[in-house]
Design a protein around this motif. Structure first.
Motif, PDB file in Angstrom:
ATOM      1  N   LEU A  75       5.186  41.438   8.864  1.00 40.39           N
ATOM      2  CA  LEU A  75       5.468  40.453   9.737  1.00 40.39           C
ATOM      3  C   LEU A  75       6.062  39.988   9.653  1.00 40.39           C
ATOM      4  CD1 LEU A  75       1.442  39.138   9.753  1.00 40.39           C
ATOM      5  CD2 LEU A  75       2.177  40.774  11.387  1.00 40.39           C
ATOM      6  N   LEU A  79       9.490  38.123  13.073  1.00 41.33           N
ATOM      7  CA  LEU A  79       9.218  37.352  13.369  1.00 41.33           C
ATOM      8  C   LEU A  79      10.908  36.271  13.876  1.00 41.33           C
ATOM      9  CD1 LEU A  79       6.122  35.372  11.373  1.00 41.33           C
ATOM     10  CD2 LEU A  79       6.847  36.394  13.862  1.00 41.33           C
ATOM     11  N   MET A  94       2.620  39.300  16.677  1.00 38.34           N
ATOM     12  CA  MET A  94       2.087  39.661  15.064  1.00 38.34           C
ATOM     13  C   MET A  94       0.903  40.796  15.926  1.00 38.34           C
ATOM     14  SD  MET A  94       1.656  36.772  12.853  1.00 38.34           S
ATOM     15  CE  MET A  94       1.023  35.498  14.055  1.00 38.34           C
ATOM     16  N   LYS A 105      -1.050  36.172   8.706  1.00 41.75           N
ATOM     17  CA  LYS A 105      -1.030  35.384  10.511  1.00 41.75           C
ATOM     18  C   LYS A 105      -1.527  34.278  10.522  1.00 41.75           C
ATOM     19  CE  LYS A 105      -1.756  39.793  12.820  1.00 41.75           C
ATOM     20  NZ  LYS A 105      -3.006  40.540  13.550  1.00 41.75           N
TER      21      LYS A 105
END
Length: 369
Positions: A75, A79, A94, A105
């Protein structure tokens, strides 16, 4: 608002040891320490935020330390370049890459809320409803153990001001009921409830709830399946609180209208962070349900995140909360926030309101920019 972007992310790993020996839940699930992960999210404006993702065990929820750490690495690159204050957008982003993996998360969501609060010089609680309580009731768990060990645990912790306890059950229903009865009888002025952590079969839960029927207790997550929990209403009038089975708002509605659950346990790491936890908290409030606000596991960063969600909840709906840094030995932010005489409060500084000491962490295990 002035434009802001995430410019870098660092991942850190450390172990959290249980401060009371061995943490034991139903069906032999136990640990002396749990792996945890810290994320440091850095923006192009120089503001940084921290989040934490800890795992309880691989057989508690469908997540384990390895999957959380892999998900964090999956992830993080996504970002980079995003505005950390767009929490709903980041949740959708996500979700577009990973289904589930709420624990990972959660770390990024909390870190971004930390940044948001710092960017406007306000605590997170002020941004998610405003501070409604500065005096939070704190509970602790009594691990599965002998009756004598359980009595000793409550005696020691109550001397420190803790007056609310979750008695772990979920193994042998007859023995569990006898142990719970002995604990409650020994401490008549303390509030107790029991938690099977979804460990009972339907038959075992029926036996346990009948054995506990005459006691002033509520039972948390006796069985894993919602339908099984609903069937227990036919044999017992004891209030039921649900936890592990509640992942969505649809589950929350089923909890109230099918199981007739009195309350729900809202955990940031089970849902995916402050953003979904606040949404579920608000729905529970609208439904007139009670709730506990906590997390799967964690240290100072987790305790701070939980405290802000709890402090901004309706006090009349909040049963209690937990500060996991009272349960663990390692403290990366000066053991803040901290329980005092069985009560707690959210930090008042901007964002999470705590300062992580990076000198305690060593080098990051992974970096993204």
């Amino acid at each position: 608002m002035t434009a802001m972007k995430i410019s870098a992310i660092e991942l850190y790993e450390y172990d959290l040891t249980y401060s009371h020996g061995t943490y034991v839940m139903s069906k032999g699930r136990s640990a002396k320490q749990q792996p945890s992960n810290l994320v440091r999210v850095i923006t192009d404006s120089g503001i940084e935020g921290w989040g934490e993702a800890a795992t309880l065990s691989g057989n508690y929820l469908p997540v384990f330390a390895g999957s959380t750490r892999a998900a964090l690495r999956e992830l993080a690159p996504l970002l980079i370049g995003q505005d950390p204050r767009r929490s709903t957008h980041l949740q959708r982003l996500m979700a577009s890459v990973l289904m589930g993996q709420a624990n990972a998360k959660n770390a990024f969501d909390v870190a971004c809320w930390d940044i948001f609060g710092k960017s406007v010089d306000l605590p997170i609680a002020a941004l998610i409803g405003g501070v409604l309580s500065t005096d939070l009731p704190i509970f602790e768990a009594v691990p599965l153990s002998s009756t004598e060990e359980s009595l000793d645990y409550v005696s020691k912790r109550s001397a420190q001001g803790i007056m609310r306890y979750q008695i772990k059950i979920g193994d042998d229903p007859v023995n569990d009921a006898a142990r719970a009865r002995a604990i409650v009888k020994a401490f008549p002025d303390i509030f107790f409830f029991v938690d099977a952590n979804a460990g009972y079969t339907l038959l075992e839960a029926q036996i346990a709830m009948r054995a506990l029927e005459d006691m002033n207790l509520y039972v948390e997550q006796p069985c894993r399946d919602l339908a099984d929990c609903a069937m227990l209403r036919k044999i017992s009038g004891l209030p039921i609180v649900l936890d592990e089975a509640i992942l969505t708002h649809a589950d929350l509605y089923r909890a109230k209208y099918e199981v007739n659950a009195a309350a729900v346990n809202i955990k940031l790491g089970r849902l995916g962070g402050i953003t979904p936890a606040v949404a579920m908290r608000n729905t529970a409030q609208d439904l007139g349900m009670h709730f506990c606000i906590e997390d799967v596991w964690g240290g100072d960063v987790t305790a701070a995140a939980v405290s802000h969600v709890a402090a901004s909840a309706f006090p009349e709906n909040l049963m209690h909360t937990s500060f996991f840094n009272d349960w663990t030995n390692e403290h990366v932010a000066g053991y803040q926030p901290r329980t005092r005489n069985g009560r707690g409060a959210a930090p008042t500084g901007p964002g999470l309101g705590i300062t992580v000491d990076r000198s305690l962490l060593g080098a990051p295990v992974a970096s993204f920019s």
